[in-house]
Design an enzyme around this catalytic site. Structure first.
Site, mmCIF file in Angstrom:
data_model
loop_
_atom_site.group_PDB
_atom_site.id
_atom_site.type_symbol
_atom_site.label_atom_id
_atom_site.label_comp_id
_atom_site.label_asym_id
_atom_site.label_seq_id
_atom_site.Cartn_x
_atom_site.Cartn_y
_atom_site.Cartn_z
ATOM 1 N N SER A 75 0.837 -1.191 0.000
ATOM 2 C CA SER A 75 0.000 0.000 0.000
ATOM 3 C C SER A 75 0.880 1.253 0.000
ATOM 4 O O SER A 75 1.720 1.415 -0.880
ATOM 5 C CB SER A 75 -0.952 -0.052 1.196
ATOM 6 N N HIS A 103 -7.090 -5.913 0.257
ATOM 7 C CA HIS A 103 -6.008 -4.932 0.334
ATOM 8 C C HIS A 103 -5.177 -5.240 1.569
ATOM 9 O O HIS A 103 -5.553 -4.876 2.692
ATOM 10 C CB HIS A 103 -6.592 -3.522 0.412
ATOM 11 N N ASP A 156 -9.107 -6.712 -3.850
ATOM 12 C CA ASP A 156 -8.619 -5.402 -3.426
ATOM 13 C C ASP A 156 -9.396 -4.318 -4.165
ATOM 14 O O ASP A 156 -9.217 -4.114 -5.372
ATOM 15 C CB ASP A 156 -7.124 -5.280 -3.733
#
Length: 344
Positions: free
Chosen positions: A55, A173, A141
């Site tokens: 991320s 995610h 995700d």
């Protein structure tokens, strides 16, 4: 200004999903945990440096690799998009680099990269040619859309990097790990998902050329908790939205002077020590491979701040400086100061 603050907060939420009680995810007393000991970063016999992140940590990992491609020789990126995707603009970060409402303008990002290299603001792009890159995207995700990660792959390929793209799994995610506490498709704290797979073995094999099976028993190295203030470009890590402390796992073989590789492992939003304790450090499935592959793992730590409420890394310019993705960027240089200490 108030609208901008709300937009910045939205970026953090978009890449984190608000945490409620992530500290509960930290399991202690299990064979794969190691009690941190206070100490300082030493200098070791390091033969190569690599980065990995998820991320916002994935975006930071790419910033580190591109800015210092002569020193950092490969990257593993989970759930992120291309270098300089946000272009110092909150709306671009939100709607192009998480969602895909706007395009990422890969050709523009390539042009920026080549121009900045010609100025010496980042290392020469020729270093990226042939460099190993592992990219992971889960089909559940919805925080960073697949087309955004597809553009990350395209970006690297335009510089001749050797990319392995793992996009067949159903992960949400998250950082996917056999030690994950969440189900595969979840997008929830601590963002450590168990999909019944071992992407760490896959990406370390890609980055290092080969990899030995991980240590599945008690860890044999030392987990050092060190002061990040000593490496902060301003002498005060909190002022850079970084924790006062960071962590480094040093296998006993590396401490004894054997040749070792170094991996910089970057957590995502709401995944730092202040939010979930050492859950990422313990459960990332990196210390296990470190023990058997002479691999030092550096775990820098970000924290929440007024402009960064979810403890993300600065990949859209929230610290207020436009140089965040190049040499001289506050967090980039602070992390590189740690690398410089470790590899001499």
């Amino acid at each position: 200004m108030r609208a901008l603050s709300r937009a910045v907060a939205a970026v953090a939420v978009a890449l984190a999903v608000v945490v409620s009680s992530g500290a509960a995810a930290h399991a202690a007393g299990t064979p794969y945990t190691k009690t941190p000991v206070s100490g300082s970063l030493g200098t070791y016999n390091v033969s190569s440096v690599h980065v990995a992140g998820v991320s916002s940590g994935g975006y930071m990992a790419t910033q580190l690799q591109v800015a210092y491609s002569a020193r950092i020789r490969g990257a593993a990126i989970f759930a992120a998009g291309p270098y300089y995707c946000a272009q110092n603009t909150v709306s671009q970060a939100l709607y192009a680099c998480g969602d895909n409402i706007y395009p990422t303008y890969v050709s523009n990002l390539e042009a920026y990269t080549r121009t900045w290299a010609s100025y010496g603001w980042i290392d020469g792009v020729g270093n990226l040619s042939g460099q190993p890159v592992y990219v992971y995207h889960g089909n559940s995700d919805t925080v960073v859309k697949k087309s955004v990660t597809d553009d990350l792959v395209t970006y690297y390929q335009r510089f001749g990097a050797s990319v392995r793209y793992d996009s067949a799994g159903s992960a949400g995610h998250a950082w996917v790990t056999p030690y994950g506490t969440a189900g595969c498709t979840a997008t929830a704290s601590p963002f450590l998902n168990d999909c019944g797979t071992d992407p760490q073995g896959a990406f370390l094999g890609k980055l290092l050329g080969s990899v030995r099976a991980p240590n599945t028993g008690p860890l044999g190295g030392t987990l050092i908790r060190f002061s990040q203030n000593a490496f902060a470009v301003n002498g005060f890590a909190n002022g850079l939205s970084m924790d006062a402390s960071g962590f480094a796992y040093v296998p006993s073989a590396c401490a004894a002077g054997q040749s070792c590789r170094l991996l910089v492992a970057l957590h995502g939003c709401a995944q730092g020590y202040a939010r979930i304790g050492t859950a990422f450090v313990d459960r990332a499935n990196l210390n296990q491979y470190a023990d058997t592959n002479n691999l030092i793992v550096l775990y820098p730590q970000a924290i929440s701040s007024g402009v960064n409420p979810n403890g993300c890394w600065d990949w859209w310019g929230y610290l207020g400086a436009t140089n965040y993705p190049i040499k001289g960027g506050a967090q980039v240089e602070t992390i590189m100061n740690m690398v410089r200490r470790l590899d001499g």
